[in-house]
Write a protein that holds these residues in place. Structure first.
Motif, mmCIF file in Angstrom:
data_model
loop_
_atom_site.group_PDB
_atom_site.id
_atom_site.type_symbol
_atom_site.label_atom_id
_atom_site.label_comp_id
_atom_site.label_asym_id
_atom_site.label_seq_id
_atom_site.Cartn_x
_atom_site.Cartn_y
_atom_site.Cartn_z
ATOM 1 N N GLN A 64 0.879 -1.140 0.052
ATOM 2 C CA GLN A 64 0.008 -0.059 -0.139
ATOM 3 C C GLN A 64 0.840 1.171 -0.172
ATOM 4 O O GLN A 64 0.624 2.102 0.786
ATOM 5 C CB GLN A 64 -0.925 -0.131 1.202
ATOM 6 C CG GLN A 64 -1.885 -1.394 1.248
ATOM 7 C CD GLN A 64 -2.820 -1.383 0.201
ATOM 8 O OE1 GLN A 64 -2.946 -0.397 -0.740
ATOM 9 N NE2 GLN A 64 -3.370 -2.589 -0.060
ATOM 10 N N ASP A 65 1.887 1.287 -0.871
ATOM 11 C CA ASP A 65 2.806 2.574 -1.198
ATOM 12 C C ASP A 65 1.975 3.551 -1.066
ATOM 13 O O ASP A 65 2.080 4.797 -0.621
ATOM 14 C CB ASP A 65 3.588 2.375 -2.258
ATOM 15 C CG ASP A 65 4.892 1.305 -2.002
ATOM 16 O OD1 ASP A 65 4.839 0.870 -0.776
ATOM 17 O OD2 ASP A 65 5.450 0.980 -2.822
ATOM 18 N N GLU A 66 0.903 3.765 -2.141
ATOM 19 C CA GLU A 66 0.054 5.119 -2.285
ATOM 20 C C GLU A 66 -0.413 5.669 -0.839
ATOM 21 O O GLU A 66 -0.464 6.796 -0.730
ATOM 22 C CB GLU A 66 -0.885 4.779 -3.166
ATOM 23 C CG GLU A 66 -1.828 6.098 -3.605
ATOM 24 C CD GLU A 66 -2.780 5.762 -4.850
ATOM 25 O OE1 GLU A 66 -3.503 6.806 -5.180
ATOM 26 O OE2 GLU A 66 -2.852 4.531 -5.291
ATOM 27 N N SER A 115 2.336 6.585 1.554
ATOM 28 C CA SER A 115 2.866 8.012 1.083
ATOM 29 C C SER A 115 2.140 9.231 1.638
ATOM 30 O O SER A 115 2.716 10.284 1.433
ATOM 31 C CB SER A 115 3.089 7.863 -0.145
ATOM 32 O OG SER A 115 2.017 7.993 -0.887
#
Length: 309
Positions: free
Chosen positions: A147-149, A152
């Motif tokens: 779940q980088d988005e 971030s």
């Protein structure tokens, strides 16, 4: 409110500093609801929560909170939807609005690795419209790699940003309240170093463990983190060479000195273990200003405290 600390039942005792405000138009409210999806750890199951008492009222009316357990592989069943309609007295038109909202919450909960999706209050206006006036989303930290988005978007203080940057490089960094910066390999050695500095009257500015797999790049980042900390008056580099060779540490120290144009604060280096003799010879030949080498742990700790007081 801006610039002041907000203190509520949900904040730490010192409150939270307000640096942003979200302003929304006033909404006429006919009914308030609480709607959430989370995990019930006792039941080992996700659970849908709903109540006809929303906002702050839910905190004092937990007995009116309805719980519906379900499986993610199956989703919320028509029977659960029918029970919600009956318990909260929704008509068919209202359920035509709420049903897809509930389904979308379940999809979001699963696809984004959420641990909580909470709409509170979800209000109904006199015209019959539903409006979410506030929401809370929590996500599983163990799912960051998926779940980088999402992650971030997190806003961090300077201290949190330093810890975040260090963690990405495999460094373990914790900001403390002293003025002596430490670069150490191994959590046990890091704690012992902080304790020994305290014994001799100093206070550490950080817990910075470069670990067993450190490289020149991670060491360079460690120096960069300490350089940005204006509180630091001196640095103790305490390395016991094993997987991390002492000569590689020496090369990194020399390279860091070249990049920084020399050290403008005292740096004490204690190296023991793999290739330590070679490392000490390298540092000695480099003839770096403000750098002292001491092979004895206690003596090195005493030295950095003396140089920073």
């Amino acid at each position: 409110m801006l610039g002041y600390h907000l203190t509520t039942k949900q904040t730490p005792s010192g409150g939270l500093l307000v640096n942003k405000l979200y302003i929304y138009k006033a909404v006429d409210i006919a009914r308030e609801f609480y709607l959430a999806v989370t995990f019930d750890r006792e039941q080992y199951s996700p659970v849908l929560l709903i109540s006809g008492d929303g906002g702050v009222d839910i905190e004092s009316n937990m007995d009116k909170l309805h719980r519906f357990w379900f499986r993610l592989s199956e989703g919320v069943s028509p029977e659960i939807i029918a029970s919600i309609q009956t318990l909260l007295h929704f008509n068919f038109h209202e359920m035509d609005i709420l049903r897809p909202l509930i389904y979308q919450m379940i999809i979001l909960f699963q696809e984004k690795d959420a641990t909580l999706i909470e709409l509170n209050p979800l209000v109904q206006t006199p015209a019959g419209d539903f409006v979410c006036l506030d929401a809370k989303f929590n996500f599983d930290n163990a799912a960051k790699f998926r779940q980088d988005e999402i992650f971030s978007l997190a806003e961090r203080s300077q201290e949190e940003e330093e810890e975040h940057d260090a963690a990405r490089l495999g460094l373990s960094y914790v900001r403390l309240d002293g003025n002596i910066g430490n670069i150490v390999n191994g959590a046990g050695l890091a704690m012992a170093t902080n304790d020994l500095i305290g014994v001799y009257g100093g206070k550490s500015a950080n817990f910075l463990d470069i670990g067993g797999g450190a490289t020149k790049g991670t060491l360079s980042k460690a120096f960069e983190i300490l350089k940005k900390d204006a509180r630091i008056r001196g640095i103790l580099i305490n390395i016991y060479g094993g997987i991390v060779r002492c000569d590689m540490i020496a090369e990194s120290i020399i390279a860091a000195a070249a990049e920084l144009g020399g050290f403008d604060i005292p740096v004490v280096v204690r190296l023991q273990g793999t290739n330590s003799d070679k490392a000490l010879e390298m540092i000695s030949k480099a003839d770096l200003d403000n750098l002292t080498v001491d092979a004895d742990f206690e003596s090195a700790a005493r030295m950095i405290v003396h140089l920073t007081t």
